[in-house]
Each structure stands twice: as C-alpha cells, then as structure tokens.
Design an enzyme around this catalytic site. Structure first.
Site, PDB file in Angstrom:
ATOM      1  CG  ASP A 192      -1.908  -0.994   1.122  1.00 60.67           C
ATOM      2  OD1 ASP A 192      -2.321  -1.542   0.248  1.00 60.67           O
ATOM      3  OD2 ASP A 192      -2.633  -1.321   2.364  1.00 60.67           O
ATOM      4  NE  ARG A 225      -4.729  -1.512  -4.036  1.00 61.11           N
ATOM      5  CZ  ARG A 225      -4.312  -1.731  -2.943  1.00 61.11           C
ATOM      6  NH1 ARG A 225      -3.899  -0.979  -2.316  1.00 61.11           N
ATOM      7  NH2 ARG A 225      -4.404  -3.059  -2.455  1.00 61.11           N
TER       8      ARG A 225
HETATM    9  C1  LIG Z   1      -8.854  -1.278  -2.867  1.00 63.04           C
HETATM   10  C2  LIG Z   1      -8.411  -0.025  -2.626  1.00 63.04           C
HETATM   11  C3  LIG Z   1      -7.150   0.240  -2.105  1.00 63.04           C
HETATM   12  C4  LIG Z   1      -6.812   1.601  -1.567  1.00 63.04           C
HETATM   13  N1  LIG Z   1      -5.293   1.685  -1.279  1.00 63.04           N
HETATM   14  C5  LIG Z   1      -4.849   2.737  -0.968  1.00 63.04           C
HETATM   15  C6  LIG Z   1      -3.534   3.224  -0.846  1.00 63.04           C
HETATM   16  O1  LIG Z   1      -2.740   2.249  -0.958  1.00 63.04           O
HETATM   17  N2  LIG Z   1      -3.162   4.304  -0.404  1.00 63.04           N
HETATM   18  C7  LIG Z   1      -4.025   5.457  -0.305  1.00 63.04           C
HETATM   19  O2  LIG Z   1      -3.522   6.482  -0.193  1.00 63.04           O
HETATM   20  N3  LIG Z   1      -5.154   5.112  -0.601  1.00 63.04           N
HETATM   21  C8  LIG Z   1      -5.595   3.969  -1.027  1.00 63.04           C
HETATM   22  N4  LIG Z   1      -7.051   3.729  -1.280  1.00 63.04           N
HETATM   23  C9  LIG Z   1      -8.000   4.725  -0.867  1.00 63.04           C
HETATM   24  C10 LIG Z   1      -8.150   6.099  -1.922  1.00 63.04           C
HETATM   25  O3  LIG Z   1      -6.946   6.510  -1.859  1.00 63.04           O
HETATM   26  C11 LIG Z   1      -9.572   6.784  -1.825  1.00 63.04           C
HETATM   27  O4  LIG Z   1      -9.164   7.742  -0.482  1.00 63.04           O
HETATM   28  C12 LIG Z   1     -10.821   6.145  -1.696  1.00 63.04           C
HETATM   29  O5  LIG Z   1     -10.904   5.067  -2.462  1.00 63.04           O
HETATM   30  C13 LIG Z   1     -11.654   7.105  -2.002  1.00 63.04           C
HETATM   31  O6  LIG Z   1     -11.805   7.689  -3.441  1.00 63.04           O
HETATM   32  P1  LIG Z   1     -12.729   7.111  -4.442  1.00 63.04           P
HETATM   33  O7  LIG Z   1     -11.524   6.672  -5.518  1.00 63.04           O
HETATM   34  O8  LIG Z   1     -13.668   5.913  -4.067  1.00 63.04           O
HETATM   35  O9  LIG Z   1     -13.654   8.427  -5.009  1.00 63.04           O
HETATM   36  P2  LIG Z   1     -14.296   9.382  -4.273  1.00 63.04           P
HETATM   37  O10 LIG Z   1     -14.463  10.599  -5.098  1.00 63.04           O
HETATM   38  O11 LIG Z   1     -13.479   9.710  -2.947  1.00 63.04           O
HETATM   39  O12 LIG Z   1     -15.678   8.609  -3.984  1.00 63.04           O
HETATM   40  C14 LIG Z   1     -16.735   8.282  -4.876  1.00 63.04           C
HETATM   41  C15 LIG Z   1     -17.792   7.649  -4.340  1.00 63.04           C
HETATM   42  O13 LIG Z   1     -17.418   6.593  -3.423  1.00 63.04           O
HETATM   43  C16 LIG Z   1     -18.175   6.307  -2.424  1.00 63.04           C
HETATM   44  N5  LIG Z   1     -17.114   6.442  -1.321  1.00 63.04           N
HETATM   45  C17 LIG Z   1     -15.970   6.754  -1.180  1.00 63.04           C
HETATM   46  N6  LIG Z   1     -15.174   6.660  -0.177  1.00 63.04           N
HETATM   47  C18 LIG Z   1     -16.457   6.096   0.661  1.00 63.04           C
HETATM   48  C19 LIG Z   1     -16.224   5.726   2.248  1.00 63.04           C
HETATM   49  N7  LIG Z   1     -15.309   5.719   2.808  1.00 63.04           N
HETATM   50  N8  LIG Z   1     -17.436   5.433   2.497  1.00 63.04           N
HETATM   51  C20 LIG Z   1     -18.433   5.352   1.783  1.00 63.04           C
HETATM   52  N9  LIG Z   1     -18.606   5.698   0.768  1.00 63.04           N
HETATM   53  C21 LIG Z   1     -17.505   6.058  -0.064  1.00 63.04           C
HETATM   54  C22 LIG Z   1     -18.998   7.410  -2.227  1.00 63.04           C
HETATM   55  O14 LIG Z   1     -20.442   6.944  -2.848  1.00 63.04           O
HETATM   56  C23 LIG Z   1     -18.339   8.435  -3.207  1.00 63.04           C
HETATM   57  O15 LIG Z   1     -19.467   9.370  -3.739  1.00 63.04           O
HETATM   58  C24 LIG Z   1      -7.469   2.647  -1.807  1.00 63.04           C
HETATM   59  C25 LIG Z   1      -8.840   2.475  -2.026  1.00 63.04           C
HETATM   60  C26 LIG Z   1      -9.201   1.188  -2.577  1.00 63.04           C
HETATM   61  C27 LIG Z   1     -10.877   1.073  -3.090  1.00 63.04           C
END
Ligand SMILES: Cc1cc2nc3c(=O)[nH]c(=O)nc-3n(C[C@H](O)[C@H](O)[C@H](O)COP(=O)(O)OP(=O)(O)OC[C@H]3O[C@@H](n4cnc5c(N)ncnc54)[C@H](O)[C@@H]3O)c2cc1C
Length: 312
Positions: free
Chosen positions: A134, A184
């Site tokens: 990560d 990723r």
């Molecule tokens: C499989 C996976 C691995 C990840 N690994 C890392 C990593 O190694 N390092 C890192 O910095 N980040 C990591 N992340 C987190 C990522 O960076 C984002 O902070 C997170 O995914 C929210 O962004 P989004 O792309 O979903 O879009 P956003 O624009 O934030 O969200 C889009 C929509 O998704 C839904 N959503 C998003 N977050 C939430 C929540 N917490 N609760 C409920 N609904 C939500 C809502 O419907 C929202 O409108 C990871 C995310 C995923 C899915």
C-alpha cells in the site's frame, strides 16, 4: 462546502493516539468501524473472503496496523502476515495480501524494513501469494518505492500503489509500466499540500484516468481502485476503445463500501478484488474512511446522540 475542513479534521485525528484510545472505548465507534472492517481475527477475515469468493470476487487481506516504531512489533506484524498467507494457501482462497511498510518498520530505515519483510515475501513466493505494498503519506513515497524496487530486484512478487493526487505519480508510473509491474492506482487518502498534490476533484480524476491508461497500454495488469462511478466508467471506456481483454486488469473496491457497484461489476463480467481489512488496529483506517465521506460522519454523530439518549 464543509467537506474539505471535515476531511482535514478526520485525517488530523487519524494519527492522534489519545483519540484512538478514547474511540476504542466507544462501543458505537467500534460498531461503525466494523462496517469497513471484516472483524478482529483471521477467522473473521477468512469467513468474509469465503463469502466474497462464493460471489465471484477475489480479495486482498490487510492485517490492520501502521506507524510501528518498534522492531519487535514490526516483526510481530510480519508474523501475522506470514500466518495470513499460509491460511490463504491452506484454505485455497482466491486472495492475496496488502500491507503498509510503516507497519513493517519503514520508519526504522529501509534496510530494517527489508529485513522485517523477508519472511513475508518468502511466504508469498512459497505459496504463490502476491504481496501488494500500500502507499502511505508522501513522507514515505520514495522509501516505499525503493523497498518495492529492491524486493523485486531480489525476485519477489510484489507491486506498489500510486496515488493520483500526487503530481509525481506520472513520473513514477513510467518505469513501473515499462517493467510491467502490477500497480494499483487510487486517488490517495492522506492530507497532502497543494505544492505536491492536486486538490481539485477534476485534476485528481484526470490524473487517475491517465495513470490507469498508461498501465493498461503497457499491459501491466493494473488494479483500478475506486468507488467513483465516473472513474469506473472512464476506465471501462478506455478498455472498450482499445479492446483490452477483461483478464488484463482488475477493479478493486474496499470492504463494506458500494456493494451495489461490486455486484454490478461482477454481473458485467469484470474482475473484482475487494480489500478486506481485519484486526484490532482499526482506528486510523476508520478515520480515513470517515474523511472520505462526510455522510459517514453525519451517520456516526446521529448514532452517538441516539446512543446517549438511549442510555440516559
Ligand atoms: C482497493 C483500494 C485500495 C486502496 N489503497 C490505497 C492506498 O494504498 N493508499 C491510499 O492513499 N489510498 C488507498 N485507497 C483509498 C483511495 O485513495 C481513496 O481515498 C478512496 O478510495 C476514496 O476515493 P474514491 O476513488 O472511491 O472516490 P471518491 O470520489 O472519494 O468517492 C466516490 C464515491 O465512492 C463512495 N465512497 C468513497 N469513499 C467512501 C467511504 N469511505 N464510505 C462510503 N462511501 C465511500 C461514495 O459513494 C463516493 O461518492 C484505496 C482504495 C481502494 C478502493
């Protein structure tokens, strides 16, 4: 309008240990956290993965923990990962693992971290279980990529994460794509300043699609990690335009978030991997999930007042 200050507030709380101690005692915070966490034990996590596999999804298991400043604790975390990898193999689960290098002693130095990681990557090699590293805050980006490079140079099957909000990620993705390293792409979950990170949603989204496209074009089997329907659609369009087979990439979503999208992706024939965290160190992970979505905070506050009234 309140979203940005709330996000900053929860990210600030995410590394405050006294708040963690308080939150751990709050029954309701705990119950709410377990919307995003499979449970405290490996058995809980295995049960969650079995259910996901039965529905056609793969999983990546995260033994919760980060910011470990003590070598013995880092080695303990590494042992938990070895046990997790052995259990994945024993149960025949369709799963790999994701880990944070600060949990493996990165703050004690790159060499110490590589020593702590050795049994984990060896267990991964032995059992054919990929180890995803990560990405954490920008203070760790260079060292994280260095550890990934050195582990790969030693022949271990590991791959990193790049964050679309960081300006540097386009430079970081090029050598990874050239070597077809399984990477990723996510938007990024930490508080980063404007000098190094895009702040506007449109800029982050543009970067997200560009990074995914670069890896897809290099046939580097990227993991597209997002719950954002616009990003999912944008990547699906790139895939369709280039006629990329569905087995050359996967979508990844977090446990407990947007199950409707998870089901739709599977129904449409895409590969899906769900990130399944488990363990007792859920507090910082939970705070980042609150920071991402103010509606989660509103729900928590409403529930807390409800709990008080019910007690009083
Ligand atoms: C499989 C996976 C691995 C990840 N690994 C890392 C990593 O190694 N390092 C890192 O910095 N980040 C990591 N992340 C987190 C990522 O960076 C984002 O902070 C997170 O995914 C929210 O962004 P989004 O792309 O979903 O879009 P956003 O624009 O934030 O969200 C889009 C929509 O998704 C839904 N959503 C998003 N977050 C939430 C929540 N917490 N609760 C409920 N609904 C939500 C809502 O419907 C929202 O409108 C990871 C995310 C995923 C899915």
């Amino acid at each position: 309008m309140l979203a940005a200050p709330l996000r900053a507030f929860f990210l600030f709380l995410s590394n405050r240990r006294w708040v963690a101690r308080f939150a751990l005692r709050l029954g309701l915070a705990r119950r709410m956290a377990f919307r995003f966490v499979a449970g405290t034990t490996l058995d809980d996590a295995v049960e969650a993965v079995r259910a996901l596999n039965a529905g056609g999804a793969r999983a990546t298991l995260d033994v919760l923990g980060e910011a470990v400043a003590d070598r013995a604790m880092a080695e303990g975390a590494a042992r938990a990962y070895v046990t997790t990898i052995e259990r994945i193999a024993f149960e025949g689960l369709d799963a790999n693992v994701s880990l944070k290098l600060t949990q493996m002693g990165l703050d004690l130095g790159v060499d110490a971290c590589l020593e702590v990681m050795k049994p984990v990557v060896e267990a991964g090699d032995r059992h054919g279980v990929f180890v995803r590293i990560d990405m954490e805050s920008s203070a760790h980006t260079d060292r994280t990529l260095e550890v990934v490079r050195r582990l790969r140079a030693a022949g271990h099957d590991v791959g990193p994460v790049l964050q679309a909000y960081l300006h540097r990620s386009m430079d970081d993705v090029r050598p990874l794509a050239a070597d077809r390293v399984r990477t990723r792409i996510c938007k990024g979950a930490y508080a980063e300043p404007p000098g190094i990170a895009w702040q506007a949603r449109d800029d982050i989204n543009r970067s997200f699609v560009a990074l995914c496209t670069h890896l897809l074009d290099a046939d580097a089997e990227p993991a597209v990690a997002t719950h954002d329907p616009d990003m999912l659609e944008a990547v699906k369009r790139v895939v369709a335009e280039r006629a990329i087979p569905f087995d050359r990439f996967e979508f990844q979503l977090l446990y407990g978030i947007r199950r409707d999208l998870q089901e739709q992706l599977l129904a449409d024939g895409y590969r899906l991997r769900v990130y399944v965290p488990y363990g007792t160190e859920w507090y910082p992970y939970f705070m980042r999930r609150l920071a991402e979505r103010p509606a989660n905070v509103a729900f928590l506050v409403r529930s807390l007042f409800g709990e008080r009234r019910a007690r009083g």
